[in-house]
Design an enzyme around this catalytic site. Sequence first.
Site, PDB file in Angstrom:
ATOM      1  N   HIS A 372     -32.106 -24.551 -23.411  1.00 53.91           N
ATOM      2  CA  HIS A 372     -30.814 -23.951 -24.358  1.00 53.91           C
ATOM      3  C   HIS A 372     -30.800 -24.624 -25.687  1.00 53.91           C
ATOM      4  CE1 HIS A 372     -28.458 -22.386 -21.038  1.00 53.91           C
ATOM      5  NE2 HIS A 372     -29.024 -23.059 -20.178  1.00 53.91           N
ATOM      6  N   LYS A 560     -15.724 -24.953 -31.140  1.00 53.05           N
ATOM      7  CA  LYS A 560     -16.930 -25.204 -30.587  1.00 53.05           C
ATOM      8  C   LYS A 560     -17.081 -26.770 -30.741  1.00 53.05           C
ATOM      9  CE  LYS A 560     -18.944 -22.558 -33.784  1.00 53.05           C
ATOM     10  NZ  LYS A 560     -19.742 -21.775 -32.952  1.00 53.05           N
ATOM     11  N   ARG A 561     -18.223 -27.207 -30.081  1.00 56.47           N
ATOM     12  CA  ARG A 561     -18.441 -28.791 -30.052  1.00 56.47           C
ATOM     13  C   ARG A 561     -18.710 -29.083 -31.446  1.00 56.47           C
ATOM     14  NH1 ARG A 561     -18.673 -31.674 -25.317  1.00 56.47           N
ATOM     15  NH2 ARG A 561     -19.171 -33.702 -26.733  1.00 56.47           N
ATOM     16  N   LYS A 566     -23.596 -27.379 -36.294  1.00 57.36           N
ATOM     17  CA  LYS A 566     -22.786 -26.322 -35.996  1.00 57.36           C
ATOM     18  C   LYS A 566     -22.070 -26.280 -37.625  1.00 57.36           C
ATOM     19  CE  LYS A 566     -22.221 -26.629 -31.431  1.00 57.36           C
ATOM     20  NZ  LYS A 566     -22.464 -25.406 -30.747  1.00 57.36           N
ATOM     21  N   THR A 670     -22.026 -18.655 -27.645  1.00 55.48           N
ATOM     22  CA  THR A 670     -21.417 -17.558 -26.748  1.00 55.48           C
ATOM     23  C   THR A 670     -19.853 -17.425 -27.209  1.00 55.48           C
ATOM     24  OG1 THR A 670     -21.001 -19.414 -25.145  1.00 55.48           O
ATOM     25  CG2 THR A 670     -22.773 -17.738 -24.679  1.00 55.48           C
ATOM     26  N   LYS A 674     -17.525 -13.822 -27.668  1.00 54.63           N
ATOM     27  CA  LYS A 674     -16.105 -13.785 -27.054  1.00 54.63           C
ATOM     28  C   LYS A 674     -15.248 -13.075 -28.366  1.00 54.63           C
ATOM     29  CE  LYS A 674     -16.891 -17.404 -24.076  1.00 54.63           C
ATOM     30  NZ  LYS A 674     -17.163 -18.890 -23.909  1.00 54.63           N
TER      31      LYS A 674
HETATM   32  C1  OX2 Z   1     -25.758 -24.986 -25.577  1.00 56.74           C
HETATM   33  C2  OX2 Z   1     -26.310 -24.125 -27.047  1.00 56.74           C
HETATM   34  O1  OX2 Z   1     -26.081 -25.212 -27.962  1.00 56.74           O
HETATM   35  C3  OX2 Z   1     -25.652 -23.266 -27.400  1.00 56.74           C
HETATM   36  O2  OX2 Z   1     -26.395 -22.530 -28.400  1.00 56.74           O
HETATM   37  C4  OX2 Z   1     -25.730 -22.049 -26.073  1.00 56.74           C
HETATM   38  O3  OX2 Z   1     -25.000 -20.801 -26.453  1.00 56.74           O
HETATM   39  C5  OX2 Z   1     -25.358 -22.687 -25.035  1.00 56.74           C
HETATM   40  O4  OX2 Z   1     -26.150 -23.636 -24.445  1.00 56.74           O
HETATM   41  C6  OX2 Z   1     -25.559 -21.631 -23.664  1.00 56.74           C
HETATM   42  O5  OX2 Z   1     -26.715 -21.091 -23.702  1.00 56.74           O
HETATM   43  N1  OX2 Z   1     -26.566 -28.140 -24.257  1.00 56.74           N
HETATM   44  N2  OX2 Z   1     -25.648 -27.009 -24.687  1.00 56.74           N
HETATM   45  C7  OX2 Z   1     -26.301 -26.051 -25.200  1.00 56.74           C
HETATM   46  O6  OX2 Z   1     -27.631 -26.525 -25.289  1.00 56.74           O
HETATM   47  C8  OX2 Z   1     -27.792 -27.680 -24.755  1.00 56.74           C
HETATM   48  C9  OX2 Z   1     -29.003 -28.444 -24.473  1.00 56.74           C
END
Ligand code: OX2
Length: 826
Positions: A372, A560-561, A566, A670, A674
Amino acid sequence: KSGNYPGRKVRMTEITAPKSPVTAAQFADEIREQLKYTQNVTPEQATAADVYVAASKAVRNHLADAWFKTQADTVNGNTKAVGYFSAEFLMGKQLENALLNAGLTEQFDEAVEALGFQPKDIVDAEYEPGLGNGGLGRLAACFIDSLASLGVPAFGYGIQYKYGIFKQTFDENGKQVETPDYWLNNEEPWGHIDYNRDQKVSFGGEVVEENGKKVWKPAWSVRAVPVDYLVPGYKSQRVNTLRLWTAKSYDEFDLLAFNRSEYMEAVKPQVKAENISKILYPEDSTKVGKELRLEQQYFFVSASLHDAIRVFYPGEAKPDLTTFPNKITFQLNDTHPVIGIPELMRILIDEYDYDWDTAWDITVKTFNYTCHTLLPEALEVWPASLIGELLPRHLEIIEKINEQFEDELKGKGIADETIERMRIYTGDSVRMAYLATYGGSHVNGVAELHSQLLKDMTLKDFSDAYPTKFTNVTNGVTPRRFVKLANPGLSDLITEGLGTDKWLSDLELLQGLVPLAKDDEFVKKFAAVKAANKHAFVGFAKDHYGIDIDENTMFNTMVKRLHEYKRQALKILAVISKYAAIKNGTVSADEILPRTVFFGAKAAPGYYLAKMTIQLINNVSKVVNNDPDVKGKLAVHMLPNYNIEMAQNLIPATELDEQISQAGKEASGTGNMKFALNGALTVGTLDGANVEIREKVGAENFFLFGMTVDEVEKLYADGYDPAKYYEADPRLKQAIDLVANGTFSNGDRNAYAPLVADWLTKDWFMTLADFSAYADIQAEIEKLYRDQLEWNRKALLNVANSGYFSSDRSIEDYLERIWHTGPLAD
Ligand code: OX2
C-alpha cells in the site's frame, strides 16, 4: 489454477432480494423481547442506548441462519474461500448497514417509532469502533462488505483492540490532544466472543534438537479468543465472518504474590498477555518498530492460521494439508501479517511433519501480498535480534528461506550485487516486504500508477526476477455505506434517473446517468440534493462541533490523515494567501467567491511537523473566522476527530475535494473515490487513483495541477531548492511570511519556526514548487462555480462515471487476477 473460478465477471446482476422477513409490528415485538430478556428493562424504562442494543441483537438474530448456511457451504462446498489478513478493520457503525443488508430498514423505522423513539436517535446511540488508522483499514472493511455481497466465502482476520485509534481534541493553543478511545465502555452487541474456539499462541524460549528434529520450547503463551462479527452481504443471502482475536492470559493471577500483598505483581502475567490486544498503533504509512507490535502481528496471524485449519479440517488429527491452498487463499494486507509466511512453514513442518519442500509449495500457493505504499520508510524491517528473541524458530526458518532464495536467484543468473540488495535476511534485519514477495504467489499495488512504480522502483529487482508475480488491483469503496447510507437523497435521485436500484450491486450502471447530464431539470434536482446535504451538514456541525457554517458558500474539503506527503500545508498556504488578498484589497469584494474550507485529520502522536501543521490550521481558522473583513467570504474549520461518521456526513455535502499529494507518493487514495461518487469535483495532482478517476470522469471534469512523477524525479535529481519558489511567487512569499511573523500565533515568531524552516530549506514533498500551479487553478475553479448549472453538470458526470470505483469491482479483479475463486453456488 485451483478453485472453481469460472473465468468470467462474477457480478450477480439480480440476486434475490431478501423477502421482507418480518413486519414492523413483529420486529417491534422482537425488540421488546430483547429489552425484556437480555437488557432486562421494560419498554418504559428503556433509553435510546437500550433500544440500540436490543435492535442490534434482533437484527443479528435475523442474520443467524444465513450465517450458518454460509459457513456450512464454505466448508462443504468446493469453492475456495478468501482469508483477508489485516491488522486493521475500520468498520464504522454497524446498525444501519446490518438493517440495510437484512432488508429491515423500514421495519426498524416503524418499530422504533412504535416504541416511542426516533430512528436517528437509536442509530446515533452506537459508538463507532475505530479499529484502523485510515485508508488501509477502511479498505479492508469495504472489501469484506463486497466479498459478502458478491457471495464469495471469506473470513476477515484481525485483532479486536481494546483501544482503537485515539480520540482527537484540540487544546486552547490549537494543538492536537490524544485521548484513549475505550470503545467497549458500553455493551457492544455485534461481536460474539467464542471462548470455545480459542487458540494458544506462544512466544520466546529456545529451539532445541530432539531426535534430529528442531523443537521450539517457548517461554510463554497467551490465549487467543475469537470475537465474531457477522458480515452480511447486500442482497446476496450470504453472511461471512470477521474474526477478531482478543488476548487473554492463561494464568489469571499469581495467588502467592497476592497473598504477600504484591497486588501489582500478582496481575503481571495477565497484564502482559492482555497488553497484546490492548491498543492499535496509531501509525499510518510509517513503520513503527516496536516489540509489542511484532507480538500483535504474530498473535493474530498464528491464531488465524490454526483457526483456518480447524475450520476446513474439522476433527482431523492428520489432515492432508496439501489440499489447503484449494480450501483458502490468504491476502496479506500490507506487511503487518507477513510473519504468517514463516508461521505456516513452522506449522506444516513442526506440527504436521511435512518436509521443507512440500511445506514451501503449500505456503507459496496460499499467500498473496498487497503493498500500500511507495514510501521506503513505510516498508517494515524487523531487527533479527528481536525476531530471534520473540520467535526463535521463525528466525531459523526465515534464514533458510533466504538461503533458498539466494540460491534460486543465482540459478537465474542474477548478479551478486543485485542478490545482495534483494536479501530477505541481511544478518541484522528481516525485510518483510521482500519476504512477502518471495513467499507468496502474487504481489499487487493499489492503483495503476502505484503498481507501475512498484515494478519500476520500490520492488524493481523482484519484478525483474519474478515478472509474472506482479499485478495491479485498483482500490474501491462500497456504494452501500458511502452512497446509499451516507447520501440517501442522491441514492433516491439515482434510482429515479435509472429507473432501478440495481446500481447498488452493479455500480457501472451509473453510466446510465450520463445522458441525464444534458437534462437541465435533472441537473437542477441533483443540485437540490447537494444543497440539502449542505444544509444537513450545517446542522450536524452545529450539534457536534458547536460551529456556525454559512451554507451559501462553496464547501471545500480536505479530509485524510495528516502527512507531509499529502500536503495539507499546500492547502493552508493557499488559504492564507487568499486571506491576505482579501485583507489587502488585492481582490475586490465582488470578485471573491465565498468558501468554507473544512479540514479533518489525525496526526500520529509522535509526528512533530504533522502536529504543528494541525496547530497552524487551527490558528489560521481562529484568525480568519474572527476577522470581520473576511466575514462571509472565507471561513476555515479544522474539525476534530475525523472518523467514518464524519466522512458519511461531510462527503455528501462537499462540492470541492482536495487530493493534492506530491505525485508518486499517495499509493491510491480512497477518499477521492467517495467524493467523486457523491458528486464533488476534485482538484488534484496526477497521483494514485486520481489518475484513473480523471480518466473515467473526463479531464474536463477534473481540476488537474502540479508536477508529474517524472517532473518530480527530475527536480530531485537536479537539486531542489524551495527558497527559489518562495522568492519567485509573491503570493507564496506573503503566505509564508504571515506564518513566520506571528500573525497566527499572537505575534510569537517562534511558534512555527520549525515548519517554516522545513518549507524553506528542505520541503521534501515540494509543496513550494507546486504552489503557483495550485493557486492559479483556483481562478478556474471559482469561474466554474459561479455557473452553478455547469458545475453541477460536471459533478453529476463525476457520479455517472465513477462506477468503476466500487469495491465490488476491486474484488472481482482480485478473484480473477489473484485468488482464482468465485461465489458460492446457491
Ligand atoms: C494507505 C495508503 O496511504 C493510501 O494511498 C491507500 O489508498 C490506502 O492505504 C488503501 O490502499 N498505510 N496506509 C496506507 O498505506 C499504508 C502502508
